[in-house]
Design an enzyme around this catalytic site. Structure first.
Site, mmCIF file in Angstrom:
data_model
loop_
_atom_site.group_PDB
_atom_site.id
_atom_site.type_symbol
_atom_site.label_atom_id
_atom_site.label_comp_id
_atom_site.label_asym_id
_atom_site.label_seq_id
_atom_site.Cartn_x
_atom_site.Cartn_y
_atom_site.Cartn_z
ATOM 1 N N ASP A 1 0.874 -1.175 0.000
ATOM 2 C CA ASP A 1 0.000 0.000 0.000
ATOM 3 C C ASP A 1 0.909 1.221 0.000
ATOM 4 O O ASP A 1 1.551 1.528 1.010
ATOM 5 C CB ASP A 1 -0.925 -0.028 1.226
ATOM 6 C CG ASP A 1 -1.983 1.073 1.158
ATOM 7 O OD1 ASP A 1 -1.810 2.010 0.352
ATOM 8 O OD2 ASP A 1 -2.969 0.973 1.916
ATOM 9 N N HIS B 1 -25.691 -13.062 12.566
ATOM 10 C CA HIS B 1 -25.860 -11.660 12.949
ATOM 11 C C HIS B 1 -25.806 -10.797 11.709
ATOM 12 O O HIS B 1 -25.164 -11.135 10.703
ATOM 13 C CB HIS B 1 -24.811 -11.224 13.977
ATOM 14 C CG HIS B 1 -23.395 -11.249 13.491
ATOM 15 N ND1 HIS B 1 -22.827 -10.217 12.791
ATOM 16 C CD2 HIS B 1 -22.425 -12.184 13.602
ATOM 17 C CE1 HIS B 1 -21.573 -10.512 12.496
ATOM 18 N NE2 HIS B 1 -21.298 -11.709 12.972
ATOM 19 N N GLU C 1 -0.161 4.255 -0.911
ATOM 20 C CA GLU C 1 -1.170 5.333 -0.834
ATOM 21 C C GLU C 1 -1.775 5.607 -2.208
ATOM 22 O O GLU C 1 -1.078 5.730 -3.210
ATOM 23 C CB GLU C 1 -0.606 6.615 -0.215
ATOM 24 C CG GLU C 1 -1.682 7.667 0.067
ATOM 25 C CD GLU C 1 -2.853 7.155 0.919
ATOM 26 O OE1 GLU C 1 -3.692 6.423 0.367
ATOM 27 O OE2 GLU C 1 -2.907 7.469 2.126
ATOM 28 N N ASN C 2 -3.095 5.634 -2.163
ATOM 29 C CA ASN C 2 -3.878 5.757 -3.401
ATOM 30 C C ASN C 2 -3.553 4.641 -4.360
ATOM 31 O O ASN C 2 -3.663 4.802 -5.574
ATOM 32 C CB ASN C 2 -3.661 7.109 -4.089
ATOM 33 C CG ASN C 2 -4.395 8.206 -3.375
ATOM 34 O OD1 ASN C 2 -5.392 7.950 -2.713
ATOM 35 N ND2 ASN C 2 -3.899 9.416 -3.475
ATOM 36 N N ASP D 1 -20.676 -14.872 9.404
ATOM 37 C CA ASP D 1 -21.577 -14.261 10.378
ATOM 38 C C ASP D 1 -22.589 -15.256 10.948
ATOM 39 O O ASP D 1 -23.349 -14.914 11.868
ATOM 40 C CB ASP D 1 -22.282 -13.048 9.760
ATOM 41 C CG ASP D 1 -21.299 -11.911 9.462
ATOM 42 O OD1 ASP D 1 -20.121 -12.036 9.841
ATOM 43 O OD2 ASP D 1 -21.717 -10.916 8.851
ATOM 44 N N GLY E 1 -4.240 4.038 5.393
ATOM 45 C CA GLY E 1 -3.543 5.231 5.872
ATOM 46 C C GLY E 1 -4.470 6.334 6.333
ATOM 47 O O GLY E 1 -4.149 7.099 7.241
ATOM 48 N N ASP E 2 -5.667 6.388 5.695
ATOM 49 C CA ASP E 2 -6.646 7.402 6.074
ATOM 50 C C ASP E 2 -7.708 6.813 7.009
ATOM 51 O O ASP E 2 -8.814 7.319 7.108
ATOM 52 C CB ASP E 2 -7.299 7.989 4.822
ATOM 53 C CG ASP E 2 -7.939 6.904 3.953
ATOM 54 O OD1 ASP E 2 -7.974 5.720 4.383
ATOM 55 O OD2 ASP E 2 -8.405 7.227 2.849
HETATM 56 O O1 AHR Z 1 -3.742 3.102 -0.996
HETATM 57 C C1 AHR Z 1 -4.929 2.504 -0.589
HETATM 58 C C2 AHR Z 1 -5.645 3.302 0.454
HETATM 59 O O2 AHR Z 1 -6.142 4.467 -0.147
HETATM 60 C C3 AHR Z 1 -4.884 3.821 1.622
HETATM 61 O O3 AHR Z 1 -4.621 2.863 2.622
HETATM 62 C C4 AHR Z 1 -5.811 4.850 2.124
HETATM 63 O O4 AHR Z 1 -5.158 5.848 2.854
HETATM 64 C C5 AHR Z 1 -6.472 5.399 0.873
HETATM 65 O O5 AHR Z 1 -7.845 5.439 1.022
#
Ligand code: AHR
Length: 485
Positions: free
Chosen positions: A203, A398, A205-206, A421, A280-281
């Site tokens: 990962d 559930h 980012e993006n 589940d 990350g977000d």
């Molecule tokens: O890169 C994939 C994801 O994209 C990251 O983990 C996140 O921060 C963003 O939404």
């Protein structure tokens, strides 16, 4: 020696070392993790059995007896103080816990054996994650780093993002190059691997990358789902990074990718926060299980990583009993009697609705059938499932934390979600007798009746109405009787 002894000797020092199952350094005798119990909110630390050894799971078992326990801190064994705790709210999601924090893992969600000793891994489900934004020694900018993790290769999904590694310090998506984490799961990334996953990806980012060609499949990155899987992501100071993986129980590592970074991902702008189980977000839709992992400085050589893999294999990860409560007999008929209610009251269903129903020997056959379930092997291969005797193919499951009786064709979500589940694991009843039925897929949660007679999966203290600490002990304890019908 432990993995960090090997990295340290190789010149790639560990700057974060996390494991709830064992010491990752020969000399480590500090705490591995902290558990916090529901009954009184008290916490304790779980140490290794001996210096450099496996976790002392028995101390958790006695501390958590007749209550619930969460893994609230995963300590950093590297000496850098990079401990992990509940992830705060981020750009993509706010967690359900007060203040916007994510859930943390159950202390009993991932029972395992390591070198013949019982231990517990970190089973994370949706809205569950750990993070540390203010770190010490973790790579930033374009600095090199190595990451490995041992995961359960059979526990994953296709949502964003089950990660372990380097992420943003402000919990937001700061754009390409701001992350370098190991991703495990079946999300088809910007460059996926072969088959349907799961894959070990980076990962960055993006984008999740199993290779460096955006929009294409890396033919050298296989789907990998060993019960215990080793995954590696590493990035050099130069425009070089690599993904490797293997079976954590035997054999060696294979290199799935080694080469330049994807277009737009060099130089890197790593920020040095550490995440586990989230993006990350704070994207929080993924699930997975973590047993151990480290982050290093420097770009570890394949040779040093091969020694780490040998160390992981020698540690001896193995499966064990997944539950500790009274066993159920597959094929038998049971009625689950509620504790703390007058008369005989059972978990029953009327169509798909589930509620507590008073039924006795003088009740009608229809009423008796409504509270009788055939015990089946768990629909997802773990623990048990409960099939309604008067609605073959329909099981207790559930959905949005409430119990229903449902079948996989009529289900409200995807097939694998139905299987997960509708699977439950018996633990000792919280009153000291009977059973508590833990949700396999949300292991912090147990069958729990609430005052209006509906039944949820609830916790002993938590954000939802069915998580009240009051009356949890009675409301979450049941006795499996011979089926009334
Ligand atoms: O890169 C994939 C994801 O994209 C990251 O983990 C996140 O921060 C963003 O939404």
């Amino acid at each position: 020696a432990g993995p960090c002894d090997i990295y340290n000797a190789g010149g790639y020092p560990c700057v974060a070392a996390h494991s709830t199952t064992r010491s990752l350094l020969n000399s480590y005798n500090g705490p591995l993790y902290q558990v916090t119990r529901g009954s009184d909110g008290k916490s304790t630390n779980i140490y290794p059995l001996s210096t450099g050894g496996v976790a002392n799971a028995a101390t958790q078992d006695s501390f958590c007896k007749l209550t619930t326990c969460l893994i609230t801190v995963i300590y950093d064994q590297s000496g850098k103080g990079n401990d992990l705790s509940a992830a705060p709210s981020g750009g993509a999601a706010s967690g359900p816990v007060s203040g916007g924090y994510d859930f943390v893992a159950s202390a009993i969600g991932a029972r395992v054996k390591v070198g013949g000793h019982e231990a517990y891994g970190v089973f994370t489900t949706l809205a569950t994650g750990y993070r540390r934004d203010n770190t010490n020694g973790i790579a930033t900018g374009n600095q090199p780093e190595g990451i490995y993790a041992v995961v359960d290769g059979t526990h994953y999904n296709g949502n964003c993002c089950w990660d372990y590694g380097n992420a943003e310090t402000n919990n937001r998506d700061n754009g390409a190059t701001h992350m370098e984490a190991l991703y495990f799961g079946s999300a088809r990334g910007t460059a996926a691997g072969t088959g349907n996953g799961p894959w070990i990806q980076a990962d960055l980012e993006n984008g999740l990358f199993a290779g460096n060609q955006s929009g294409s499949v890396n033919p050298n990155s296989p789907s990998i789902n060993y019960r215990f899987t080793t995954g590696i992501v590493k990035g050099a100071q130069s425009n070089l990074w690599s993904i490797r993986g293997g079976n954590a129980q035997s054999g060696s590592l294979s290199t799935f990718f080694r080469g330049p970074r994807p277009a737009g991902y060099y130089p890197m702008n790593k920020e040095g926060a550490i995440i586990l189980g989230i993006g990350g977000d704070n994207s929080d839709g993924a699930q997975g299980t973590f047993y151990e992992g480290v982050m290093t400085t420097g770009f570890p050589s394949d040779e040093v990583e091969n020694q780490v893999q040998a160390n992981i294999v020698a540690a001896g990860y193995a499966t064990t009993n997944e539950y500790s409560g009274p066993a159920l007999t597959v094929g038998s008929a049971v009625s689950l009697q509620a504790s703390g209610l007058s008369g005989q009251q059972y978990i029953g269903h009327n169509g798909s609705s589930v509620s507590i129903m008073p039924v006795s020997s003088s009740s009608s056959e229809t009423q008796k059938q409504d509270v009788t379930f055939t015990v089946r092997s768990g629909n997802n291969g773990h623990c048990f499932s409960f099939e309604a005797v008067n609605s073959p193919g329909s099981f207790i499951r559930h959905y949005a934390y409430q119990l229903y009786v449902d079948n996989s064709d009529n289900q409200q979500r995807s097939p694998s979600t139905f299987a997960d589940d509708s699977t439950f694991c018996p633990e000792p009843g919280f009153t000291g007798s009977g059973s508590a039925f833990r949700s396999w897929s949300y292991p912090t949660r147990f069958f729990r009746r609430v005052s209006d007679g509906d039944v949820y999966i609830g916790t002993q203290g938590g954000p939802f109405a069915w998580d009240s600490a009051t009356n949890f002990v009675q409301q979450a304890t049941f006795t499996a009787r011979n089926g009334l019908a």
